[in-house]
Design a protein around this motif. Structure first.
Motif, mmCIF file in Angstrom:
data_model
loop_
_atom_site.group_PDB
_atom_site.id
_atom_site.type_symbol
_atom_site.label_atom_id
_atom_site.label_comp_id
_atom_site.label_asym_id
_atom_site.label_seq_id
_atom_site.Cartn_x
_atom_site.Cartn_y
_atom_site.Cartn_z
ATOM 1 N N GLY A 50 11.890 -28.577 67.577
ATOM 2 C CA GLY A 50 13.172 -29.198 67.824
ATOM 3 C C GLY A 50 14.252 -28.731 66.924
ATOM 4 O O GLY A 50 15.568 -29.246 67.199
ATOM 5 N N LYS A 51 14.261 -27.587 66.129
ATOM 6 C CA LYS A 51 15.350 -26.884 65.425
ATOM 7 C C LYS A 51 16.040 -25.796 66.148
ATOM 8 O O LYS A 51 15.199 -25.314 67.067
ATOM 9 N N THR A 52 17.061 -25.335 65.921
ATOM 10 C CA THR A 52 17.724 -24.422 66.411
ATOM 11 C C THR A 52 18.072 -23.236 65.529
ATOM 12 O O THR A 52 18.249 -23.322 64.283
ATOM 13 N N LEU A 53 17.622 -22.041 65.789
ATOM 14 C CA LEU A 53 17.540 -20.985 65.153
ATOM 15 C C LEU A 53 18.533 -19.740 65.867
ATOM 16 O O LEU A 53 18.206 -19.606 66.974
ATOM 17 N N ALA A 54 19.366 -19.176 65.062
ATOM 18 C CA ALA A 54 20.084 -18.166 65.731
ATOM 19 C C ALA A 54 20.012 -17.077 64.985
ATOM 20 O O ALA A 54 19.616 -16.773 63.720
ATOM 21 N N ILE A 55 19.548 -15.866 65.872
ATOM 22 C CA ILE A 55 19.129 -14.630 65.282
ATOM 23 C C ILE A 55 20.444 -13.857 65.474
ATOM 24 O O ILE A 55 20.786 -13.435 66.961
ATOM 25 N N VAL A 56 20.967 -13.012 64.718
ATOM 26 C CA VAL A 56 22.185 -12.169 64.565
ATOM 27 C C VAL A 56 21.860 -11.000 63.817
ATOM 28 O O VAL A 56 20.950 -10.842 63.161
ATOM 29 N N GLY A 57 22.448 -9.983 64.231
ATOM 30 C CA GLY A 57 22.560 -8.760 63.712
ATOM 31 C C GLY A 57 22.944 -7.871 64.572
ATOM 32 O O GLY A 57 23.291 -7.827 65.702
ATOM 33 N N ILE B 227 10.773 -25.603 74.635
ATOM 34 C CA ILE B 227 11.546 -24.395 73.849
ATOM 35 C C ILE B 227 12.181 -23.583 74.882
ATOM 36 O O ILE B 227 11.914 -23.228 75.997
ATOM 37 N N LEU B 228 13.575 -23.277 74.293
ATOM 38 C CA LEU B 228 14.680 -22.646 75.096
ATOM 39 C C LEU B 228 14.938 -21.345 74.208
ATOM 40 O O LEU B 228 15.321 -21.307 72.963
ATOM 41 N N VAL B 229 15.055 -20.260 74.883
ATOM 42 C CA VAL B 229 15.366 -19.245 74.411
ATOM 43 C C VAL B 229 16.770 -18.798 75.183
ATOM 44 O O VAL B 229 16.728 -18.285 76.345
ATOM 45 N N LEU B 230 17.778 -18.303 74.589
ATOM 46 C CA LEU B 230 19.013 -17.967 75.342
ATOM 47 C C LEU B 230 19.273 -16.495 74.621
ATOM 48 O O LEU B 230 19.593 -16.228 73.378
ATOM 49 N N ILE C 84 16.165 -21.087 70.497
ATOM 50 C CA ILE C 84 16.503 -19.778 69.972
ATOM 51 C C ILE C 84 17.443 -19.247 70.484
ATOM 52 O O ILE C 84 17.620 -18.794 71.699
ATOM 53 N N VAL C 85 18.781 -18.728 69.804
ATOM 54 C CA VAL C 85 19.533 -17.935 70.125
ATOM 55 C C VAL C 85 19.752 -16.546 69.901
ATOM 56 O O VAL C 85 19.976 -16.579 68.392
ATOM 57 N N GLY D 169 11.613 -21.984 78.031
ATOM 58 C CA GLY D 169 12.728 -21.514 79.271
ATOM 59 C C GLY D 169 13.347 -20.265 78.479
ATOM 60 O O GLY D 169 13.914 -20.358 77.467
ATOM 61 N N ILE D 170 13.358 -19.266 79.326
ATOM 62 C CA ILE D 170 14.110 -18.146 78.744
ATOM 63 C C ILE D 170 15.293 -17.925 79.658
ATOM 64 O O ILE D 170 15.279 -17.628 80.864
#
Ligand code: ADP
Ligand code: ADP
Length: 229
Positions: A30-37, A161-164, A194-195, A81-82
């Motif tokens: 249920g948490k949101t993780l943002a992956i940046v780089g 789970i949602l992956v953007l 996951i974004v 879902g991606i």
């Protein structure tokens, strides 16, 4: 439901050229993780691995404690879902594109599903109104509109789970606003998100993971990273 865990994941498209060098992180359900780089850091690769587009060389990827290598492809598709950054739309109506993946769904059923998933406003935010254009064939959609249709197509499935993957796509501000709004709504219904994205949308994420050359350079809340930076 929806905990995602990477355990010492090593991966290279070509095993001789490793891209992820023993990556470990956990996203609580249920948490949101943002992956940046920077470009090429491995953001899109993480998204693809979660969906098992490729097998990893070592380590484990777990969803709710289950190794995805042992999970049926069908259950994986139901759980995740991606929205890839380059999703190809069918040369058909918006309704058909959103309903794809719900075999044989009528436009009324798609509308109902969209409402059930509480993304109806999001779909309505498509310029000129989704309702009036849903049945129109061969739509000329802008890049931003296409992106919203692609997202809506994933959202109607209501995945835990949602992956953007928006690692590089340049969104117009209207689309970005619409996506921000719908993500907030989805987050409230306890979906793990996951974004992989540029910095602008990550402020609301529970945690930000800064990736550099396949390794975690830094992780923390937006506040923590601001202080550290
Ligand atoms: P990011 O999403 O952070 O820009 P990617 O995950 O797309 O990074 O890419 C990570 C690395 O993997 C890059 O070095 C890139 O060149 C390489 N790569 C990405 N996709 C492929 C592929 N399909 N085949 C081979 N190498 C790839
Ligand atoms: P992004 O950085 O937008 O995530 P991609 O993941 O599509 O872009 O690609 C990242 C890099 O990986 C690019 O430099 C691209 O040329 C390279 N790449 C993508 N697909 C392949 C592939 N099938 N084989 C080799 N390199 C690839």
């Amino acid at each position: 439901q929806g905990e995602v865990r990477f355990e010492a994941v090593r991966f290279g498209y070509d095993p001789a050229r490793e891209i992820l060098h023993g990556l470990s992180f956990t996203i609580p359900a249920g948490k949101t993780l943002a992956i940046v780089g920077p470009s090429g850091a491995g953001k899109s690769t993480i998204a693809r691995l979660l969906f098992r587009f490729y097998d990893i060389q070592s380590g484990r990827i777990l969803i709710d404690g289950q190794d995805i290598a042992r999970v049926q492809q069908d259950s994986l598709r139901a759980a995740i879902g991606i929205v890839p950054q380059d999703m190809v739309l069918f040369n058909d109506t918006v309704g058909y594109n959103i309903g794809y993946g719900r075999a044989g769904a009528s436009e009324a059923e798609i509308e109902a599903a969209a409402r059930g998933a509480s993304i109806h406003d999001f779909i309505l935010s498509l310029p000129d109104g989704y309702a009036t254009r849903v049945g129109e064939r061969g739509l000329k959609l802008s890049g931003g509109e296409k992106q919203r249709v692609a997202i809506a197509r994933t959202l109607v499935k209501n995945p835990p789970i949602l992956v953007l993957d928006e690692a590089t796509s340049a969104l117009d501000s209207r689309t970005e606003e619409a996506i921000q709004g719908v993500l907030g709504e989805i987050a409230r219904r306890r979906t793990t998100i996951i974004v992989a994205h540029r910095l602008s949308t990550v402020v609301d994420a529970d945690e930000i993971l800064m990736l550099d050359a396949g390794q975690i350079a830094e992780r923390g809340t937006h506040q923590q990273l601001l202080r550290a930076g």
